[in-house]
Write an enzyme that holds these catalytic residues in place. Structure first.
Site, PDB file in Angstrom:
ATOM      1  N   HIS A 274       2.894  39.637   5.862  1.00 28.15           N
ATOM      2  CA  HIS A 274       2.914  38.254   6.447  1.00 28.15           C
ATOM      3  C   HIS A 274       3.320  37.241   5.673  1.00 28.15           C
ATOM      4  O   HIS A 274       3.317  35.933   5.945  1.00 28.15           O
ATOM      5  CB  HIS A 274       1.141  38.103   6.733  1.00 28.15           C
ATOM      6  CG  HIS A 274       0.946  37.046   7.601  1.00 28.15           C
ATOM      7  ND1 HIS A 274       1.665  36.989   9.054  1.00 28.15           N
ATOM      8  CD2 HIS A 274       0.323  36.247   7.783  1.00 28.15           C
ATOM      9  CE1 HIS A 274       1.102  35.993   9.835  1.00 28.15           C
ATOM     10  NE2 HIS A 274       0.371  35.285   9.156  1.00 28.15           N
ATOM     11  N   TRP A 275       3.858  37.590   4.274  1.00 29.01           N
ATOM     12  CA  TRP A 275       4.298  36.507   3.510  1.00 29.01           C
ATOM     13  C   TRP A 275       5.880  36.553   3.122  1.00 29.01           C
ATOM     14  O   TRP A 275       6.191  36.704   1.926  1.00 29.01           O
ATOM     15  CB  TRP A 275       3.510  36.464   2.183  1.00 29.01           C
ATOM     16  CG  TRP A 275       1.991  35.913   2.229  1.00 29.01           C
ATOM     17  CD1 TRP A 275       1.550  35.289   3.032  1.00 29.01           C
ATOM     18  CD2 TRP A 275       1.248  36.338   1.159  1.00 29.01           C
ATOM     19  NE1 TRP A 275       0.243  35.091   2.787  1.00 29.01           N
ATOM     20  CE2 TRP A 275      -0.100  35.702   1.863  1.00 29.01           C
ATOM     21  CE3 TRP A 275       0.896  36.884   0.183  1.00 29.01           C
ATOM     22  CZ2 TRP A 275      -1.199  35.725   0.884  1.00 29.01           C
ATOM     23  CZ3 TRP A 275      -0.198  37.039  -0.437  1.00 29.01           C
ATOM     24  CH2 TRP A 275      -1.067  36.205  -0.282  1.00 29.01           C
TER      25      TRP A 275
ATOM     26  N   ASN B 266       1.393  28.120  -0.038  1.00 32.26           N
ATOM     27  CA  ASN B 266       2.372  28.913   0.770  1.00 32.26           C
ATOM     28  C   ASN B 266       3.863  28.719   0.524  1.00 32.26           C
ATOM     29  O   ASN B 266       4.755  29.714   0.343  1.00 32.26           O
ATOM     30  CB  ASN B 266       2.384  28.425   2.383  1.00 32.26           C
ATOM     31  CG  ASN B 266       1.641  29.197   3.290  1.00 32.26           C
ATOM     32  OD1 ASN B 266       1.803  29.203   4.595  1.00 32.26           O
ATOM     33  ND2 ASN B 266       0.804  30.274   2.703  1.00 32.26           N
TER      34      ASN B 266
ATOM     35  N   GLY C  17      -3.119  29.732   7.732  1.00 34.49           N
ATOM     36  CA  GLY C  17      -4.414  29.491   7.532  1.00 34.49           C
ATOM     37  C   GLY C  17      -5.028  30.403   6.433  1.00 34.49           C
ATOM     38  O   GLY C  17      -4.289  30.985   5.492  1.00 34.49           O
ATOM     39  N   GLY C  18      -6.224  30.827   6.682  1.00 31.52           N
ATOM     40  CA  GLY C  18      -6.748  31.660   5.452  1.00 31.52           C
ATOM     41  C   GLY C  18      -7.542  31.130   4.562  1.00 31.52           C
ATOM     42  O   GLY C  18      -7.401  29.566   4.298  1.00 31.52           O
TER      43      GLY C  18
ATOM     44  N   ARG D 251      -7.111  30.919  -5.187  1.00 25.42           N
ATOM     45  CA  ARG D 251      -7.539  30.671  -3.867  1.00 25.42           C
ATOM     46  C   ARG D 251      -9.068  30.742  -3.644  1.00 25.42           C
ATOM     47  O   ARG D 251      -9.671  30.115  -2.889  1.00 25.42           O
ATOM     48  CB  ARG D 251      -7.044  32.002  -3.190  1.00 25.42           C
ATOM     49  CG  ARG D 251      -5.446  32.114  -2.946  1.00 25.42           C
ATOM     50  CD  ARG D 251      -5.055  30.755  -1.941  1.00 25.42           C
ATOM     51  NE  ARG D 251      -5.310  31.237  -0.638  1.00 25.42           N
ATOM     52  CZ  ARG D 251      -4.350  31.494   0.523  1.00 25.42           C
ATOM     53  NH1 ARG D 251      -3.165  31.940  -0.107  1.00 25.42           N
ATOM     54  NH2 ARG D 251      -4.686  31.696   1.552  1.00 25.42           N
TER      55      ARG D 251
ATOM     56  N   ASN E 150       4.607  29.001   9.431  1.00 27.62           N
ATOM     57  CA  ASN E 150       4.148  30.405   8.958  1.00 27.62           C
ATOM     58  C   ASN E 150       2.705  30.508   9.738  1.00 27.62           C
ATOM     59  O   ASN E 150       1.714  29.651   9.446  1.00 27.62           O
ATOM     60  CB  ASN E 150       3.817  30.337   7.479  1.00 27.62           C
ATOM     61  CG  ASN E 150       3.340  31.505   6.993  1.00 27.62           C
ATOM     62  OD1 ASN E 150       2.602  31.793   6.104  1.00 27.62           O
ATOM     63  ND2 ASN E 150       3.653  32.549   7.635  1.00 27.62           N
TER      64      ASN E 150
END
Length: 286
Positions: free
Chosen positions: A266-267, A48, A39-40, A188, A107
């Site tokens: 996180h990636w 992603n 998300g985000g 983004r 993810n």
């Protein structure tokens, strides 16, 4: 051989009453891998996993799916918890495309959807690779909410959102801060401030805030029912879903293995792309 770009792989299909957008590459006669994004602000399947697609497409029929409320998929009001809604949509997409069974990479938010797929549609799932997944992650030592969730909440609730807030959120996602480029922030930002994207974000958030669905997103309560092979992957420096969150899932899921990437947030699919790609392909191939 097809050149793999956003445009050349872009597809849409009608499934579960929705128009779902996805990217597809790789031979149709190979095993299927479906990747579900996190998300985000401004998140999508391509943001992603677009950089990983060409590697997987060499071995698998690979689909990157914009989950409901994200990317170019529809942004419906949700009548159930997000993980279940998205899993039902993905299951319907599989039916529409004639895919009976697939491996899944999930993810964060997409990890929660992948887990719900395994619980609610077990026959459609072969193996699961979960990256700092939501729902089964229970923080034993790290405080809640985490730094990443705080930054996300600050951005989403700000009366006037700013690029500085977005950059702060993206900075928490990555261990290697050189990844948070001006180009990434602009990309983004353009998506996150789009009115359609903001509608989707608000509707997704409303489902998570709905007390009627509160227990449905606590996937750790049901994780013991997952019988599929599961590879849990975590960045050691993850500040969104910290590493200690893996321990309950590792203990609870019968066929779970844990791989930890050092110097990684996180990636993992971006920060440790080569290692991640090798690990995933080996897991799905044996």
């Amino acid at each position: 051989m097809m050149t793999i770009t956003y445009e050349s792989t872009s597809r849409t299909a009608k499934a579960a009453g929705l128009t779902l957008h996805y990217h597809e590459a790789g031979p149709e006669n190979r095993p299927v891998v479906i990747m579900l994004h996190g998300g985000g602000p401004g998140a999508s399947a391509w943001s992603n996993f677009g950089r990983n697609l060409h590697v997987f497409a060499g071995r698998f029929r690979t689909l990157l799916v914009d989950q409901p409320c994200f990317g170019r998929s529809d942004k419906p009001e949700l009548d159930k918890d997000y993980f279940s809604y998205s899993a039902d949509a993905v299951a319907a997409l599989m039916d529409e495309l004639g895919i009976t069974r697939a491996h899944f990479i999930g993810n964060s938010l997409g990890g929660g959807t992948a887990v719900r797929m395994a619980l609610n549609h077990p026959d459609k799932v072969a193996k699961l690779l979960l990256m700092g997944p939501g729902g089964v992650s229970v923080n034993l030592f790290a405080p809640d909410p985490t730094e990443g969730i705080k930054r996300l909440f600050e951005f989403n609730t700000a009366p006037e959102r700013s690029k500085e807030q977005l950059r702060a959120f993206l900075g928490v996602m990555a261990y290697d801060q050189s990844l948070v480029t001006d180009e990434l922030v602009e990309e983004r930002w353009a998506s996150a401030t789009d009115p359609d994207t903001r509608t989707g974000s608000a509707r997704m958030a409303a489902s998570f805030a709905n007390p009627a669905f509160a227990t449905d997103v606590m996937l750790w309560r049901e994780a013991h029912r997952i019988t599929h092979p599961v590879l849990l992957t975590w960045g050691r420096e993850d500040r969104v879903n910290p590493l200690d969150g893996a321990l309950v899932a590792l203990k609870t899921i019968p066929n779970a293995t844990l791989h930890v990437f050092p110097h990684c947030g996180h990636w993992a699919q971006t920060e440790r792309a080569d290692e991640f790609n090798r690990l995933a392909i080996d897991f799905f191939s044996h």
